[in-house]
Scaffold this active site. Structure first.
Site, PDB file in Angstrom:
ATOM      1  N   LYS A  93       0.776  -1.260  -0.055  1.00 24.48           N
ATOM      2  CA  LYS A  93      -0.287  -0.006  -0.063  1.00 24.48           C
ATOM      3  C   LYS A  93       0.796   1.288   0.027  1.00 24.48           C
ATOM      4  O   LYS A  93       1.262   1.579   1.358  1.00 24.48           O
ATOM      5  CB  LYS A  93      -0.625  -0.056   1.217  1.00 24.48           C
ATOM      6  CG  LYS A  93      -1.803   1.164   1.060  1.00 24.48           C
ATOM      7  CD  LYS A  93      -2.622   1.533   2.450  1.00 24.48           C
ATOM      8  CE  LYS A  93      -1.929   2.468   3.174  1.00 24.48           C
ATOM      9  NZ  LYS A  93      -1.444   3.913   2.409  1.00 24.48           N
TER      10      LYS A  93
ATOM     11  N   GLU B 297       9.398   0.809  11.393  1.00 27.38           N
ATOM     12  CA  GLU B 297      10.591   1.836  11.240  1.00 27.38           C
ATOM     13  C   GLU B 297       9.873   3.328  11.101  1.00 27.38           C
ATOM     14  O   GLU B 297       9.168   3.609  10.409  1.00 27.38           O
ATOM     15  CB  GLU B 297      11.256   1.762   9.818  1.00 27.38           C
ATOM     16  CG  GLU B 297      12.625   2.394   9.835  1.00 27.38           C
ATOM     17  CD  GLU B 297      12.560   3.626   9.328  1.00 27.38           C
ATOM     18  OE1 GLU B 297      12.651   4.465   9.924  1.00 27.38           O
ATOM     19  OE2 GLU B 297      12.613   3.898   7.838  1.00 27.38           O
TER      20      GLU B 297
ATOM     21  N   GLU C 224       9.866  15.300  16.467  1.00 27.96           N
ATOM     22  CA  GLU C 224      10.385  15.155  14.871  1.00 27.96           C
ATOM     23  C   GLU C 224       9.539  16.371  14.123  1.00 27.96           C
ATOM     24  O   GLU C 224       8.041  16.274  14.145  1.00 27.96           O
ATOM     25  CB  GLU C 224       9.835  13.791  14.334  1.00 27.96           C
ATOM     26  CG  GLU C 224      10.561  13.713  12.863  1.00 27.96           C
ATOM     27  CD  GLU C 224      10.286  12.424  12.424  1.00 27.96           C
ATOM     28  OE1 GLU C 224      11.180  11.617  11.619  1.00 27.96           O
ATOM     29  OE2 GLU C 224       9.299  11.718  12.722  1.00 27.96           O
TER      30      GLU C 224
END
Length: 482
Positions: A182, A256, A387
């Site tokens: 996907k 990840e 982040e």
């Protein structure tokens, strides 16, 4: 070359199949804000069809992929690699048009690099010991086998769409698994080129299925009863949600996720070498890279010197059209991402950080954020903890190696990082003490032969290297009579 692209089908079971729903998605150029293509959006029924095709290719003695030997799988993967490599420039340009990645790097990471990953895992498929006989303490023996985990749901983001897809597809195929990929909606046009390469390579029907989709497709895949393993790259919040589902289902998962890596500049570092390295280590792909060293830790004795050098680096970048080879920093992928990054810049101002880069004029159109450096950043500030995923760096002073290590380890993340020094052995000693999945001394570059992944909020499991295939294998012990 850059014509409007409209796709109306999905690659399922080795052929192009019509959508079972009516929703479509407009792919928009981040540099011009013009619509450059349109794709169908996969729903739950489309995912069902893709998973069913992957299952047929895997199960039973007559299933094409299950019946293939490791050498036959490797042959198919090498044909696939050649087909991808032949399309490297096309893939690179198409990805740049969709996400703003500078064209100077895009063909490598979206074409030539994925082909290399395929060839690496094809080689492992040929050489791995798939079965061994071990003596038993009872005087009999045990046949220990490596077997494919099954149908893999691979969910990838928009920042490095082809490279991140192949870090999942290649080890899965080498292990004998089948895959439902996907891709992110923002970068789905290039996924169709990948499908064309798979078809040209003669991958058996159902071995690789590609269904671009959004939240519904992702949630359906993660929880689908026909899926045996999930591999995901993306944000930490999304990864946590996926981990919760996989934990409840006892389903293997590789995650990840995000990062907030530190560049530790030691007091003996050559600043010219540091700034040359930080151009890619801290700003690659317009800052839209998970492992970037976006926190610069500088010794107090050289703090202003380091800050000035990093500021000059950021001010010297050419910002503009990502299809221009001279461009170093292009636009962010979407207006939403630009607004998110600008929100972090505003928070840095409000929390007392000192912006040291000049405000440059952006192109009149496109979702640009100029490279930005902040000094006087305290470790508790938002831009030092969260982040950002854009071209924004935070520079923080430290007074000792121990304090530098405490700062480097002072976030919930642990994905990348760098150490900069004239003494490589000293740098390696510091690197060993940083809690992270990967770290470089005087540079940072992923190695196909070595594992990559994160600790803490940066994820679970490893990709690349021989460790990367382990996530797609199950162990079976067959106890034999004497």
């Amino acid at each position: 070359m850059d014509t409007y692209i409209e796709r109306t089908s999905y690659y399922i079971d080795g052929d192009w199949q019509q959508p079972l729903g009516s929703e479509t998605y407009a792919v928009v150029s981040p540099s011009t804000e013009d619509e450059i293509g349109r794709i169908p959006v996969a729903g739950a029924k489309d995912v069902d069809a893709a998973v069913a095709a992957a299952r047929r290719a895997l199960d039973g003695p007559d299933a094409p992929w299950a019946a293939a030997s490791p050498a036959e799988r490797a042959d198919a993967m090498e044909r696939f690699a050649a087909a991808v490599e032949a399309r490297a420039d096309q893939l690179g340009r198409l990805v740049t048009r969709q996400n703003g990645m500078p064209i100077s790097m895009s063909p490598l990471v979206n074409g030539y690099g994925p082909a290399a990953i395929l060839r690496y895992y094809a080689g492992l498929a040929r050489t791995l010991q798939w079965e061994e006989r071990r003596p038993s303490f009872t005087g009999t023996s045990t046949l220990v086998r490596r077997e494919p985990v099954g149908v893999v749901a691979a969910i990838v983001p928009w920042n490095y769409p082809q490279a991140l897809a192949m870090t999942k597809i290649a080890p899965a195929l080498a292990a004998g698994c089948t895959v439902v990929l996907k891709p992110a909606l923002e970068t789905s046009l290039d996924a169709y080129v990948l499908a064309e390469a798979a078809a040209e390579a003669g991958l058996p029907p159902g071995v690789l299925n590609i269904v671009p989709g959004g939240l519904e497709a992702g949630e359906t895949l993660v929880s689908h009863p026909g899926v045996d393993k999930v591999a995901f790259t993306g944000s930490t919040p999304a990864g946590r949600a996926i981990a919760e589902v996989c934990g409840r289902l006892l389903r293997p998962v590789t995650l990840e996720l995000g990062g907030k890596s530190a560049a530790i500049v030691l007091d003996d570092a050559d600043l010219e070498a540091v700034t040359a390295g930080l151009a890619t280590v801290s700003f690659a792909n317009n800052g839209q890279t998970c492992h970037l060293s976006t926190r610069i830790l500088a010794p107090a004795s050289r703090y202003e010197e380091v800050l000035d050098a990093v500021t000059a680096l950021a001010d010297g970048f050419t910002v503009g059209d990502p299809l221009d080879p001279a461009t170093a920093v292009g636009p962010l992928v979407s207006a939403r991402q630009r607004d998110r990054v600008e929100g972090y810049i505003a928070s840095a101002h409000s929390e007392g950080a000192r912006r040291t880069t000049r405000r440059t004029r952006r192109p009149d159109r496109g979702w640009y954020v100029e490279p930005t450096v902040f000094g006087d950043v305290r470790p508790e500030m938002t831009i030092a903890q969260e982040e950002i995923f854009g071209p924004v760096l935070a520079v923080t002073p430290y007074s000792s190696d121990e304090e530098a290590l405490a700062l480097a380890n002072g976030t919930e993340f642990g994905l990348g990082g760098t150490v900069w020094t004239a003494d490589v052995e000293r740098g390696a000693d510091i690197a060993r003490r940083v809690r992270t999945g990967s770290i470089g001394v005087n540079g940072y570059a992923l190695d196909l032969h070595s594992p990559f992944g994160g600790r803490g909020a940066s994820g679970l499991g490893r990709e690349l290297g021989p460790e990367g295939i382990s996530a797609y294998l199950e162990w079976k012990s067959v106890y034999l009579p004497s």
